[in-house]
Design an enzyme around this catalytic site. Structure first.
Site, PDB file in Angstrom:
ATOM      1  N   ARG A 150      15.140   2.401  -7.491  1.00  0.00           N
ATOM      2  CA  ARG A 150      14.825   2.854  -8.840  1.00  0.00           C
ATOM      3  C   ARG A 150      13.595   2.095  -9.349  1.00  0.00           C
ATOM      4  O   ARG A 150      13.543   0.868  -9.282  1.00  0.00           O
ATOM      5  CB  ARG A 150      16.009   2.597  -9.762  1.00  0.00           C
ATOM      6  CG  ARG A 150      15.842   3.162 -11.167  1.00  0.00           C
ATOM      7  CD  ARG A 150      17.037   2.783 -12.021  1.00  0.00           C
ATOM      8  NE  ARG A 150      16.963   3.389 -13.342  1.00  0.00           N
ATOM      9  CZ  ARG A 150      17.765   3.054 -14.342  1.00  0.00           C
ATOM     10  NH1 ARG A 150      18.692   2.115 -14.158  1.00  0.00           N
ATOM     11  NH2 ARG A 150      17.652   3.633 -15.523  1.00  0.00           N
TER      12      ARG A 150
ATOM     13  N   GLY B  58       6.448  -5.421  -4.514  1.00  0.00           N
ATOM     14  CA  GLY B  58       5.206  -6.177  -4.468  1.00  0.00           C
ATOM     15  C   GLY B  58       4.484  -6.111  -3.142  1.00  0.00           C
ATOM     16  O   GLY B  58       3.261  -6.162  -3.089  1.00  0.00           O
ATOM     17  N   GLU B  59       5.248  -6.005  -2.037  1.00  0.00           N
ATOM     18  CA  GLU B  59       4.622  -6.153  -0.720  1.00  0.00           C
ATOM     19  C   GLU B  59       4.610  -4.882   0.118  1.00  0.00           C
ATOM     20  O   GLU B  59       3.809  -4.759   1.039  1.00  0.00           O
ATOM     21  CB  GLU B  59       5.335  -7.290   0.029  1.00  0.00           C
ATOM     22  CG  GLU B  59       5.004  -8.631  -0.593  1.00  0.00           C
ATOM     23  CD  GLU B  59       6.007  -9.738  -0.264  1.00  0.00           C
ATOM     24  OE1 GLU B  59       5.638 -10.635   0.513  1.00  0.00           O
ATOM     25  OE2 GLU B  59       7.124  -9.713  -0.792  1.00  0.00           O
TER      26      GLU B  59
ATOM     27  N   GLY C 107      12.342  -4.314  -4.013  1.00  0.00           N
ATOM     28  CA  GLY C 107      11.068  -4.972  -4.291  1.00  0.00           C
ATOM     29  C   GLY C 107       9.902  -4.043  -4.041  1.00  0.00           C
ATOM     30  O   GLY C 107       9.944  -3.183  -3.148  1.00  0.00           O
TER      31      GLY C 107
ATOM     32  N   PHE D 158       0.542 -15.030  -4.121  1.00  0.00           N
ATOM     33  CA  PHE D 158       0.568 -14.280  -2.858  1.00  0.00           C
ATOM     34  C   PHE D 158       1.290 -15.046  -1.750  1.00  0.00           C
ATOM     35  O   PHE D 158       0.978 -14.901  -0.587  1.00  0.00           O
ATOM     36  CB  PHE D 158      -0.850 -13.918  -2.424  1.00  0.00           C
ATOM     37  CG  PHE D 158      -1.668 -13.298  -3.506  1.00  0.00           C
ATOM     38  CD1 PHE D 158      -1.323 -12.076  -4.055  1.00  0.00           C
ATOM     39  CD2 PHE D 158      -2.774 -13.956  -4.020  1.00  0.00           C
ATOM     40  CE1 PHE D 158      -2.062 -11.518  -5.085  1.00  0.00           C
ATOM     41  CE2 PHE D 158      -3.522 -13.395  -5.045  1.00  0.00           C
ATOM     42  CZ  PHE D 158      -3.166 -12.180  -5.576  1.00  0.00           C
TER      43      PHE D 158
ATOM     44  N   LEU E 148      11.571   0.520 -12.112  1.00  0.00           N
ATOM     45  CA  LEU E 148      11.985   0.004 -13.412  1.00  0.00           C
ATOM     46  C   LEU E 148      10.918   0.143 -14.482  1.00  0.00           C
ATOM     47  O   LEU E 148      11.231   0.226 -15.666  1.00  0.00           O
ATOM     48  CB  LEU E 148      12.399  -1.465 -13.273  1.00  0.00           C
ATOM     49  CG  LEU E 148      13.510  -1.736 -12.246  1.00  0.00           C
ATOM     50  CD1 LEU E 148      13.856  -3.217 -12.235  1.00  0.00           C
ATOM     51  CD2 LEU E 148      14.743  -0.896 -12.535  1.00  0.00           C
TER      52      LEU E 148
ATOM     53  N   GLY F 294       2.021 -12.694 -12.578  1.00  0.00           N
ATOM     54  CA  GLY F 294       1.075 -11.618 -12.806  1.00  0.00           C
ATOM     55  C   GLY F 294       1.635 -10.252 -12.495  1.00  0.00           C
ATOM     56  O   GLY F 294       0.908  -9.258 -12.513  1.00  0.00           O
TER      57      GLY F 294
ATOM     58  N   GLY G 275      12.032 -11.034  -6.635  1.00  0.00           N
ATOM     59  CA  GLY G 275      12.161 -11.584  -7.974  1.00  0.00           C
ATOM     60  C   GLY G 275      12.944 -10.700  -8.929  1.00  0.00           C
ATOM     61  O   GLY G 275      13.993 -11.095  -9.467  1.00  0.00           O
TER      62      GLY G 275
END
Length: 699
Positions: free
Chosen positions: A581, A657-658, A655, A231, A583, A458, A500
């Site tokens: 897009r 994740g956030e 991205g 995180f 994935l 993760g 990433g």
């Protein structure tokens, strides 16, 4: 052949994790391995005047005690938080002043408890206020953003606006608390240092260790096979890896340092508290005329880190007059650092809460207010957006949530002792990408091996990268194998900033596409070692873009507020995202839901308080720092709109994740206001604050 990208492929490492065979940083056993336990400072500022190690060395199993008097000398690091055991100075409470190395973890802990440290304590200052005399405007905020941006005459425009909102919000210190604490195992052999560490980027760890110990990078191998969350707190090397390497060099044995969870708040970074002042001026139709977002935050005295919380206001809404300012005070506190969605999470909470207040002031639907202030270009830079489908997210979210049937009156819906309400907030997060290298190798047996120093913390990186590679090769997913998580692999940036997959995937795509072209011209059988193609996206991935690239989203929340206990229960959370897009539908949904859950914690349970007398965070473990559990999330949905964006990377991905975190806290806070008619402007929305607000409203 069915395309791999976009399919809900199962995570490749899932079975290893649920069966306990996945190896984390503490699971690498070597003959003679020792364990180490650090000793934290008990004063908030001062210097160590003496360290008595006799009792610790007498504990059975204790091998050594490292202090500033006998620890290996390190080169001066770029990051001052890694100058460990180098001198007697104590910059904040919790700073490590000794390290005990022992045969077992129990002996190391007992030895650490027996170390006696004396101090010359100095007066400390750990209290942040907007009027603190030490507050200054830095040159830039985190991420290289200018600390101040101004357009037009925001003060004059605000003063002449038909509708005005001038409000203050406070977000407390927040801590990362990954499931796997910060842990490293180090071993020296023939002048080579091998480290297994819990990190979001092994390349950065190797570079720092090389500088500290005066080694060439070729003499250091760093691996992060599996990482139990980070995180942001594992985005840069932390004390565990430096202490493990120091102890291993001093003792000549492999050493594991697993930082106790209670020590983490002081030494691995945290989200600094932020004080926000928002001034919004608008016409009667809701169109913004002036937008001012001023943020005051804190940093430590040894390392400047300024949470870029006013930056989202430079992206979100069209306002001809604007000012965004960051101010910071250097205090005797632990050094803040990255926490998931830095800047955007606290900044969007304040901005989207203020937008809700403006909607109430004008009597305009909160969704409609946001739509009316949709910009044609990025307000701060004037660049066109590569894609921006925020309005679609708001409209689709409203449809799925049933927003049209909402009664706009606050404090009106009731079910016994429960007050019911709904809220909305928008979200944004920047698209970031960095250069990477990757290799793809075709094997004689028909399989393919893709190698890249990505880190799977993760998020399912192994799985998604294999999907990207399979599509570029034009082969079934099961024929592609992925190797990640070691400096012995082709170099790649860390896992952070939701960058990433966009970064690594670009290199993987190019390597696999290049290999496919080479295979098309291959005559005869493959050589025994296979056929390999290497790709490097330097110069392309890091090229300046003429477009403003961001992900967007809309969050909707329904809450029930108990008027007897003050408890807030979230009955529904719904998010709709425009993130390029998608994935992998399965891992993407998991990331969105995880982000929304983290935003729920930010809204209702998470927060630290600073003990002014001791200069310490009082919530230092998971018994006192409450994160959401399954029972706190009764119904949570994540959806996305199909978004084609050719200005990102070969996959067209952003991205994810956030972006799921960013608007959740504001949506919940806005729902609490709709339920109660009370506007609470300090997080978290704990029962005591809710009850106080309800009582003040009655009186």
């Amino acid at each position: 052949m069915t395309a791999s990208v976009g399919a809900p492929a199962e995570r490749r490492e899932g079975r290893e994790k649920v069966t306990g065979t996945a190896r984390y940083a503490a699971d690498f056993h070597s003959p003679g391995r020792a364990q180490a336990w650090p000793v934290p400072s008990r004063v908030a500022r001062g210097r160590v005047t003496g360290v008595d190690t006799a009792a610790a060395l007498a504990v059975p199993g204790v091998i050594a005690v490292l202090t500033h008097e006998n620890a290996p000398r390190l080169a001066e690091p770029d990051d001052p938080t890694l100058a460990l055991l180098q001198n007697e100075r104590v910059p904040h409470r919790g700073w490590f002043v000794a390290l005990v190395v022992a045969e077992t973890l129990e002996a190391a802990r007992a030895g650490a408890a027996a170390v006696r440290v004396t101090y010359d304590a100095e007066e400390h200052d750990v209290t942040l206020t907007a009027s603190h005399p030490g507050v200054y405007v830095p040159e830039e905020a985190n991420g290289g953003h200018p600390a101040v941006r101004e357009q037009g005459d925001p003060d004059g425009a605000f003063g002449s606006s038909a509708a005005r909102v001038d409000v203050a919000y406070r977000v407390p210190p927040l801590h990362n608390h990954p499931m796997e604490p910060h842990t490293s195992t180090a071993r020296w052999e023939d002048g080579t240092l091998t480290v297994h560490t819990s990190s979001q980027g092994t390349g950065a760890v190797r570079a720092v260790l090389a500088g500290l110990f005066g080694l060439s990078r070729e003499r250091i191998v760093v691996t992060a096979e599996h990482v139990g969350g980070g995180f942001g707190s594992k985005g840069t090397p932390r004390p565990d890896v430096v202490l493990a390497a120091m102890a291993a060099r001093e003792t000549g044995r492999p050493v594991t340092v697993a930082l106790p969870r209670r020590y983490l708040p002081a030494v691995v970074g945290h989200r600094a508290p932020t004080l926000h002042r928002l001034r919004l001026g608008a016409e009667t139709d809701g169109r913004l005329v002036s937008l001012v977002h001023e943020v005051t935050t804190q940093t430590s005295r040894i390392k400047e880190f300024v949470e870029q919380a006013a930056v989202p206001a430079r992206v979100m809404y069209a306002a001809p007059h604007s000012r965004t300012v960051h101010r910071v005070a250097a205090l005797d506190v632990p050094s803040p650092s990255w926490m998931r969605a830095p800047g955007e999470a606290p900044g969007m909470y304040a901005l989207e809460s203020a937008m809700d207040e403006l909607a109430a002031e004008l009597g305009i639907d909160p969704v409609e207010l946001r739509v009316r202030n949709e910009p044609d270009v990025e307000p701060d830079s004037g660049r066109p957006f590569s894609s921006r489908h925020l309005v679609e997210c708001l409209r689709e979210g409203a449809r799925r949530f049933g927003w049209a049937g909402r009664d706009p009156r606050a404090g009106f819906r009731r079910d016994g002792t429960l007050l019911l309400g709904t809220g909305v907030a928008a979200a944004t997060y920047p698209v970031m990408v960095g250069p990477s290298t990757a290799t793809a190798c075709a094997r004689p047996d028909g399989s393919f091996l893709v190698r890249i120093n990505a880190t799977d913390i993760g998020t399912g990186a192994r799985t998604v990268l294999a999907q990207v590679g399979a599509d570029a090769l034009g082969v079934p997913l099961e024929r592609v194998r992925i190797e990640v998580g070691s400096t012995e692999l082709p170099s790649a940036p860390l896992a952070g900033g939701s960058s990433g997959t966009a970064s690594w995937g670009w290199a993987v795509h190019d390597a696999c596409a290049g290999l496919a072209r080479r295979l098309a011209g291959q005559v005869g059988p493959l050589p025994g070692q296979g056929l390999e193609f290497r790709a490097d996206t330097t110069g392309a991935a890091d090229a300046e873009s003429e477009f403003a690239r961001h992900a967007f989203g809309a969050h909707f929340a329904e809450v029930a507020v108990d008027t007897v206990t003050g408890e807030v229960r979230v009955g529904r959370l719904l998010g709709v995202y425009a993130a390029g897009r998608i994935l992998n539908a399965r891992t993407a949904r998991s990331q969105f839901v995880g982000g929304m859950t983290m935003g729920l914690g930010m809204a209702l349970t998470e927060g630290s308080t600073m003990d002014d007398a001791f200069g310490d965070f009082t919530e230092s473990d998971l018994a006192s720092y409450h994160v959401p559990v399954h029972a706190d999330v009764t119904a949570i949905e994540a959806h996305w709109v199909d978004e084609e964006d050719s200005h990102l990377n070969p996959m067209g991905s952003k991205g994810i994740g956030e972006i799921g975190i960013v608007g959740t806290a504001a949506a919940i806070g806005n729902a609490v206001h709709h339920a109660t008619g009370v506007r609470l402007r300090e997080l978290p929305l704990t029962p005591d604050r809710v009850l106080t607000g309800l009582l003040d409203r009655r009186t």
